[in-house]
Design an enzyme around this catalytic site. Structure first.
Site, PDB file in Angstrom:
ATOM      1  N   PRO A 182      13.609   4.528   7.016  1.00 45.88           N
ATOM      2  CA  PRO A 182      13.557   4.357   8.472  1.00 45.88           C
ATOM      3  C   PRO A 182      12.207   3.786   8.924  1.00 45.88           C
ATOM      4  O   PRO A 182      11.163   4.381   8.703  1.00 45.88           O
ATOM      5  CB  PRO A 182      13.768   5.773   8.999  1.00 45.88           C
ATOM      6  CG  PRO A 182      14.413   6.533   7.878  1.00 45.88           C
ATOM      7  CD  PRO A 182      13.835   5.930   6.638  1.00 45.88           C
ATOM      8  N   GLU A 183      12.238   2.609   9.518  1.00 44.56           N
ATOM      9  CA  GLU A 183      11.072   2.018  10.142  1.00 44.56           C
ATOM     10  C   GLU A 183      11.485   1.631  11.561  1.00 44.56           C
ATOM     11  O   GLU A 183      12.581   1.970  12.003  1.00 44.56           O
ATOM     12  CB  GLU A 183      10.562   0.836   9.315  1.00 44.56           C
ATOM     13  CG  GLU A 183      10.262   1.249   7.870  1.00 44.56           C
ATOM     14  CD  GLU A 183       9.292   0.329   7.130  1.00 44.56           C
ATOM     15  OE1 GLU A 183       8.567  -0.444   7.783  1.00 44.56           O
ATOM     16  OE2 GLU A 183       9.264   0.401   5.890  1.00 44.56           O
ATOM     17  N   LYS A 200       9.170   4.677  15.948  1.00 46.08           N
ATOM     18  CA  LYS A 200      10.123   5.326  15.049  1.00 46.08           C
ATOM     19  C   LYS A 200      10.791   6.536  15.692  1.00 46.08           C
ATOM     20  O   LYS A 200      11.473   7.307  15.022  1.00 46.08           O
ATOM     21  CB  LYS A 200       9.412   5.761  13.765  1.00 46.08           C
ATOM     22  CG  LYS A 200       8.781   4.623  12.979  1.00 46.08           C
ATOM     23  CD  LYS A 200       8.123   5.148  11.718  1.00 46.08           C
ATOM     24  CE  LYS A 200       7.379   4.066  10.971  1.00 46.08           C
ATOM     25  NZ  LYS A 200       6.777   4.576   9.722  1.00 46.08           N
ATOM     26  N   CYS A 249       6.489 -12.087  -9.488  1.00 46.61           N
ATOM     27  CA  CYS A 249       6.330 -12.510  -8.098  1.00 46.61           C
ATOM     28  C   CYS A 249       7.263 -13.684  -7.818  1.00 46.61           C
ATOM     29  O   CYS A 249       7.397 -14.599  -8.636  1.00 46.61           O
ATOM     30  CB  CYS A 249       4.874 -12.915  -7.850  1.00 46.61           C
ATOM     31  SG  CYS A 249       4.572 -13.648  -6.224  1.00 46.61           S
ATOM     32  N   CYS A 301       4.720 -16.902  -7.630  1.00 47.99           N
ATOM     33  CA  CYS A 301       3.903 -17.416  -8.737  1.00 47.99           C
ATOM     34  C   CYS A 301       4.283 -16.893 -10.114  1.00 47.99           C
ATOM     35  O   CYS A 301       3.795 -17.392 -11.125  1.00 47.99           O
ATOM     36  CB  CYS A 301       2.426 -17.109  -8.468  1.00 47.99           C
ATOM     37  SG  CYS A 301       2.017 -15.348  -8.630  1.00 47.99           S
ATOM     38  N   CYS A 320       1.016  -8.601  -5.305  1.00 51.33           N
ATOM     39  CA  CYS A 320       0.889  -9.604  -6.354  1.00 51.33           C
ATOM     40  C   CYS A 320      -0.598  -9.873  -6.535  1.00 51.33           C
ATOM     41  O   CYS A 320      -1.260 -10.350  -5.613  1.00 51.33           O
ATOM     42  CB  CYS A 320       1.609 -10.898  -5.963  1.00 51.33           C
ATOM     43  SG  CYS A 320       1.259 -12.253  -7.113  1.00 51.33           S
ATOM     44  N   CYS A 348      -1.363 -13.723  -5.706  1.00 49.55           N
ATOM     45  CA  CYS A 348      -1.169 -14.179  -4.329  1.00 49.55           C
ATOM     46  C   CYS A 348      -1.986 -13.356  -3.326  1.00 49.55           C
ATOM     47  O   CYS A 348      -2.209 -13.826  -2.205  1.00 49.55           O
ATOM     48  CB  CYS A 348       0.310 -14.093  -3.950  1.00 49.55           C
ATOM     49  SG  CYS A 348       1.380 -15.209  -4.870  1.00 49.55           S
TER      50      CYS A 348
END
Length: 258
Positions: free
Chosen positions: A4-5, A53, A233, A236, A253, A256
């Site tokens: 839940p966000e 939320k 990733c 990359c 990553c 990145c």
């Protein structure tokens, strides 16, 4: 399981609102000790809404007095809607509240917070700007974050007092898209760009059945880095690394996000 966000709660409020808004509660059953004797039967649901939320079901009592059912899902909670008499998808002991409206019942399961408030604003007065709110204020969100320059950006993004709605999945995805490590000092980050990315992702996902940050709505390809420990990733090919930040998993990553 979808963590839940802000987008989860926004979508849930909209789904509940389609069946509850305007309906009269014929029976209410609060299954937490503090509110066990609360009876909102006869009340009319005037709105179902989210703030960050937090989820609110606003009710006008028969006397005309407003009250609000406030809930927070935490990690395991949800609300389901059923036709009265049909089987629930979760066990009865997990229900924290049951709201009956004619032949419909809305059930709140495993809610982290459940309370009935005369003044619902008290529950969210501490929150920063709501990323999905009608009154979204990006300048205020940037200012709030900038006031904590030494805090890692990955920690700051989860501080609901600074901006409301980002959770553990989005912090990893936002940091990847902005090519920054979650451990980077907030003061060293392009905050307007980060805030804009947060808003863009949550807004795009507010009505989707599956959260997607890559633009590819194919199972297993929806997210850039979250949950992809040791897998390559998507940009990359470097192995994604899982680490703990403020006791919660974050994914990056190394190439990145230097």
């Amino acid at each position: 399981m979808t963590v839940p966000e802000g987008d989860t709660v926004f979508a849930l409020a909209r789904r509940l609102g389609t069946v509850l808004t305007g309906a009269t509660l014929t029976r209410t059953d609060f299954r937490v000790p503090r509110w066990a004797l609360t009876d909102l039967s006869g009340g009319r649901v005037t709105a179902v809404r989210s703030v960050g939320k937090h989820l609110f079901i606003d009710v006008e009592r028969p006397s005309g007095t407003p009250v609000s059912i406030h809930s927070h899902l935490k990690m395991e909670g949800t609300w389901d809607v059923y036709r009265t008499g049909t089987a629930w998808r979760r066990p009865g002991h997990a229900a924290r509240v049951v709201l009956h409206a004619g032949d419909t019942e809305a059930v709140g399961f495993d809610l982290g917070t459940l309370e009935v408030l005369d003044d619902p604003s008290t529950a969210v007065a501490h929150l920063g700007p709501d990323l999905l709110g009608d009154d979204w204020d990006p300048a205020a969100a940037v200012s709030n974050l900038a006031a904590h320059p030494d805090v890692p950006i990955g920690v700051a993004l989860l501080d609901q007092r600074l901006l409301a709605g980002v959770g553990n999945i989005y912090r990893s995805e936002v940091c990847f898209l902005r090519r920054i490590s979650p451990t980077t000092r907030t003061g060293d980050v392009d905050l307007p760009a980060v805030v804009d990315t947060c808003r863009t992702l949550l807004w795009a996902n507010r009505a989707r059945p599956v959260r997607c940050t890559t633009g590819v709505m194919v199972k297993g390809k929806e997210l850039w880095v979250y949950g992809r420990d040791r897998r390559p990733c998507r940009r990359c090919g470097t192995a994604i690394v899982r680490s703990d930040l403020d006791s919660r998993a974050t994914y990056t990553c190394p190439t990145c996000q230097p």
